[in-house]
Design a protein around this motif. Structure first.
Motif, mmCIF file in Angstrom:
data_model
loop_
_atom_site.group_PDB
_atom_site.id
_atom_site.type_symbol
_atom_site.label_atom_id
_atom_site.label_comp_id
_atom_site.label_asym_id
_atom_site.label_seq_id
_atom_site.Cartn_x
_atom_site.Cartn_y
_atom_site.Cartn_z
ATOM 1 N N VAL A 164 -10.784 -8.884 -8.810
ATOM 2 C CA VAL A 164 -11.791 -8.453 -7.841
ATOM 3 C C VAL A 164 -12.970 -7.870 -8.611
ATOM 4 O O VAL A 164 -12.776 -7.053 -9.525
ATOM 5 C CB VAL A 164 -11.213 -7.380 -6.882
ATOM 6 C CG1 VAL A 164 -12.225 -7.025 -5.818
ATOM 7 C CG2 VAL A 164 -9.909 -7.857 -6.257
ATOM 8 N N SER A 165 -14.195 -8.285 -8.240
ATOM 9 C CA SER A 165 -15.391 -7.819 -8.939
ATOM 10 C C SER A 165 -16.405 -7.234 -7.976
ATOM 11 O O SER A 165 -16.580 -7.729 -6.856
ATOM 12 C CB SER A 165 -16.042 -8.976 -9.697
ATOM 13 O OG SER A 165 -15.136 -9.551 -10.612
ATOM 14 N N TYR A 166 -17.088 -6.182 -8.462
ATOM 15 C CA TYR A 166 -18.161 -5.534 -7.705
ATOM 16 C C TYR A 166 -19.000 -4.718 -8.686
ATOM 17 O O TYR A 166 -18.457 -3.988 -9.516
ATOM 18 C CB TYR A 166 -17.603 -4.616 -6.615
ATOM 19 C CG TYR A 166 -18.647 -3.718 -5.993
ATOM 20 C CD1 TYR A 166 -19.558 -4.228 -5.073
ATOM 21 C CD2 TYR A 166 -18.745 -2.383 -6.340
ATOM 22 C CE1 TYR A 166 -20.534 -3.411 -4.506
ATOM 23 C CE2 TYR A 166 -19.709 -1.558 -5.776
ATOM 24 C CZ TYR A 166 -20.601 -2.086 -4.861
ATOM 25 O OH TYR A 166 -21.567 -1.280 -4.314
ATOM 26 N N GLY A 167 -20.310 -4.824 -8.578
ATOM 27 C CA GLY A 167 -21.216 -4.001 -9.363
ATOM 28 C C GLY A 167 -20.997 -4.063 -10.862
ATOM 29 O O GLY A 167 -21.121 -3.046 -11.540
ATOM 30 N N GLY A 168 -20.653 -5.233 -11.384
ATOM 31 C CA GLY A 168 -20.445 -5.386 -12.813
ATOM 32 C C GLY A 168 -19.072 -4.942 -13.302
ATOM 33 O O GLY A 168 -18.789 -4.993 -14.494
ATOM 34 N N LYS A 169 -18.212 -4.502 -12.400
ATOM 35 C CA LYS A 169 -16.857 -4.080 -12.752
ATOM 36 C C LYS A 169 -15.860 -5.082 -12.185
ATOM 37 O O LYS A 169 -16.100 -5.669 -11.143
ATOM 38 C CB LYS A 169 -16.554 -2.702 -12.174
ATOM 39 C CG LYS A 169 -17.465 -1.610 -12.676
ATOM 40 C CD LYS A 169 -17.153 -0.311 -11.970
ATOM 41 C CE LYS A 169 -18.141 0.773 -12.362
ATOM 42 N NZ LYS A 169 -17.895 1.998 -11.589
ATOM 43 N N SER A 170 -14.737 -5.241 -12.894
ATOM 44 C CA SER A 170 -13.667 -6.131 -12.424
ATOM 45 C C SER A 170 -12.324 -5.463 -12.634
ATOM 46 O O SER A 170 -12.136 -4.691 -13.568
ATOM 47 C CB SER A 170 -13.680 -7.457 -13.185
ATOM 48 O OG SER A 170 -14.796 -8.216 -12.849
ATOM 49 N N VAL A 171 -11.389 -5.794 -11.757
ATOM 50 C CA VAL A 171 -10.037 -5.259 -11.836
ATOM 51 C C VAL A 171 -9.066 -6.324 -11.326
ATOM 52 O O VAL A 171 -9.431 -7.123 -10.467
ATOM 53 C CB VAL A 171 -9.919 -3.937 -11.027
ATOM 54 C CG1 VAL A 171 -10.174 -4.170 -9.565
ATOM 55 C CG2 VAL A 171 -8.598 -3.253 -11.261
ATOM 56 N N THR A 172 -7.853 -6.354 -11.884
ATOM 57 C CA THR A 172 -6.840 -7.281 -11.378
ATOM 58 C C THR A 172 -5.864 -6.511 -10.491
ATOM 59 O O THR A 172 -5.610 -5.327 -10.708
ATOM 60 C CB THR A 172 -6.069 -7.983 -12.514
ATOM 61 O OG1 THR A 172 -5.465 -7.009 -13.350
ATOM 62 C CG2 THR A 172 -6.982 -8.880 -13.325
ATOM 63 N N ALA A 173 -5.343 -7.221 -9.501
ATOM 64 C CA ALA A 173 -4.417 -6.615 -8.546
ATOM 65 C C ALA A 173 -3.470 -7.684 -8.018
ATOM 66 O O ALA A 173 -3.749 -8.886 -8.107
ATOM 67 C CB ALA A 173 -5.187 -5.971 -7.399
ATOM 68 N N ARG A 174 -2.358 -7.234 -7.453
ATOM 69 C CA ARG A 174 -1.334 -8.134 -6.915
ATOM 70 C C ARG A 174 -1.434 -8.161 -5.392
ATOM 71 O O ARG A 174 -1.640 -7.134 -4.748
ATOM 72 C CB ARG A 174 0.035 -7.620 -7.353
ATOM 73 C CG ARG A 174 1.201 -8.495 -7.007
ATOM 74 C CD ARG A 174 2.500 -7.984 -7.638
ATOM 75 N NE ARG A 174 2.562 -6.535 -7.798
ATOM 76 C CZ ARG A 174 3.105 -5.706 -6.910
ATOM 77 N NH1 ARG A 174 3.644 -6.167 -5.806
ATOM 78 N NH2 ARG A 174 3.124 -4.410 -7.138
ATOM 79 N N VAL A 175 -1.251 -9.341 -4.802
ATOM 80 C CA VAL A 175 -1.266 -9.506 -3.347
ATOM 81 C C VAL A 175 0.084 -9.057 -2.792
ATOM 82 O O VAL A 175 1.125 -9.587 -3.182
ATOM 83 C CB VAL A 175 -1.532 -10.971 -2.947
ATOM 84 C CG1 VAL A 175 -1.486 -11.136 -1.433
ATOM 85 C CG2 VAL A 175 -2.860 -11.459 -3.504
ATOM 86 N N THR A 176 0.065 -8.051 -1.880
ATOM 87 C CA THR A 176 1.310 -7.537 -1.310
ATOM 88 C C THR A 176 1.281 -7.419 0.206
ATOM 89 O O THR A 176 2.258 -6.997 0.809
ATOM 90 C CB THR A 176 1.647 -6.144 -1.872
ATOM 91 O OG1 THR A 176 0.589 -5.263 -1.546
ATOM 92 C CG2 THR A 176 1.872 -6.183 -3.365
ATOM 93 N N ASP A 177 0.152 -7.789 0.835
ATOM 94 C CA ASP A 177 0.032 -7.575 2.275
ATOM 95 C C ASP A 177 -1.024 -8.509 2.851
ATOM 96 O O ASP A 177 -1.817 -9.106 2.126
ATOM 97 C CB ASP A 177 -0.354 -6.111 2.541
ATOM 98 C CG ASP A 177 -0.100 -5.663 3.975
ATOM 99 O OD1 ASP A 177 0.460 -6.446 4.772
ATOM 100 O OD2 ASP A 177 -0.481 -4.529 4.295
ATOM 101 N N THR A 178 -1.026 -8.602 4.176
ATOM 102 C CA THR A 178 -2.025 -9.369 4.904
ATOM 103 C C THR A 178 -2.940 -8.405 5.633
ATOM 104 O O THR A 178 -2.475 -7.476 6.285
ATOM 105 C CB THR A 178 -1.357 -10.293 5.950
ATOM 106 O OG1 THR A 178 -0.417 -11.131 5.288
ATOM 107 C CG2 THR A 178 -2.387 -11.143 6.678
ATOM 108 N N CYS A 179 -4.231 -8.628 5.519
ATOM 109 C CA CYS A 179 -5.203 -7.836 6.254
ATOM 110 C C CYS A 179 -5.511 -8.589 7.552
ATOM 111 O O CYS A 179 -5.935 -9.745 7.512
ATOM 112 C CB CYS A 179 -6.473 -7.655 5.426
ATOM 113 S SG CYS A 179 -7.721 -6.621 6.240
ATOM 114 N N PRO A 180 -5.276 -7.973 8.709
ATOM 115 C CA PRO A 180 -5.512 -8.658 9.990
ATOM 116 C C PRO A 180 -6.951 -9.152 10.118
ATOM 117 O O PRO A 180 -7.882 -8.511 9.620
ATOM 118 C CB PRO A 180 -5.210 -7.588 11.033
ATOM 119 C CG PRO A 180 -4.358 -6.581 10.332
ATOM 120 C CD PRO A 180 -4.802 -6.601 8.899
ATOM 121 N N SER A 181 -7.108 -10.282 10.791
ATOM 122 C CA SER A 181 -8.427 -10.922 10.892
ATOM 123 C C SER A 181 -9.479 -10.044 11.566
ATOM 124 O O SER A 181 -10.662 -10.206 11.313
ATOM 125 C CB SER A 181 -8.319 -12.268 11.605
ATOM 126 O OG SER A 181 -7.769 -12.079 12.891
#
Length: 148
Positions: free
Chosen positions: A98-115
């Protein structure tokens, strides 16, 4: 029908689903069949390849258990994926950058965000992930993310 021929039909049908260009499959008998008539069943989720990127909103959450059946807390580097891309539990356990404002981070998918909270391309980030990109007080950021 040989395996390679079947694979070519499925690949062509998948291309037709994501392309605005009409695609036609030629059988050995030279009969043309529109790809839309031979498309794979839509009930099966499409698994995005590593490197497939998306843009959307990044928000943060405080839940402790998600649709992937794995408990977590706000300090874990995890995300809840938008339902449109999640495909049920098809993306559970995958890693995203995931990237924002010149920063990036890795993360694991563990859930669903409702539409109603996450449109296609958006992610709900754990507090730990969000804080790596922006202060929690910002609340919502425009993110780019990709499967890794």
């Amino acid at each position: 029908m040989t395996f390679i021929y079947k694979l070519a039909i499925v690949a062509t049908a998948a291309l037709a689903m994501v392309s605005s260009v009409p695609v036609t499959v030629r059988h050995t008998s030279a009969v043309e069949t529109p790809a839309s008539e031979i498309a794979a069943p839509s009930s099966e989720p499409i698994i995005a390849a590593a490197g497939t990127s998306y843009n959307g909103r990044g928000t943060w959450f405080t839940d402790t258990f998600g649709s992937c059946g794995v408990p977590f807390d706000t300090n874990d580097m995890i995300v809840a994926m938008n339902a449109a891309v999640m495909g049920g539990t098809a993306q559970c356990g995958r890693t995203v950058r995931v990237s924002y404002g010149g920063k990036s981070v890795t993360a694991r998918v563990t859930d669903t965000c409702p539409s109603q909270y996450c449109s296609s391309g958006s992610l709900d980030l754990s507090q730990a992930v969000f804080k790596q990109l922006a202060p929690l007080s910002v609340g919502v950021i425009d993110i780019e993310w990709a499967f890794v």
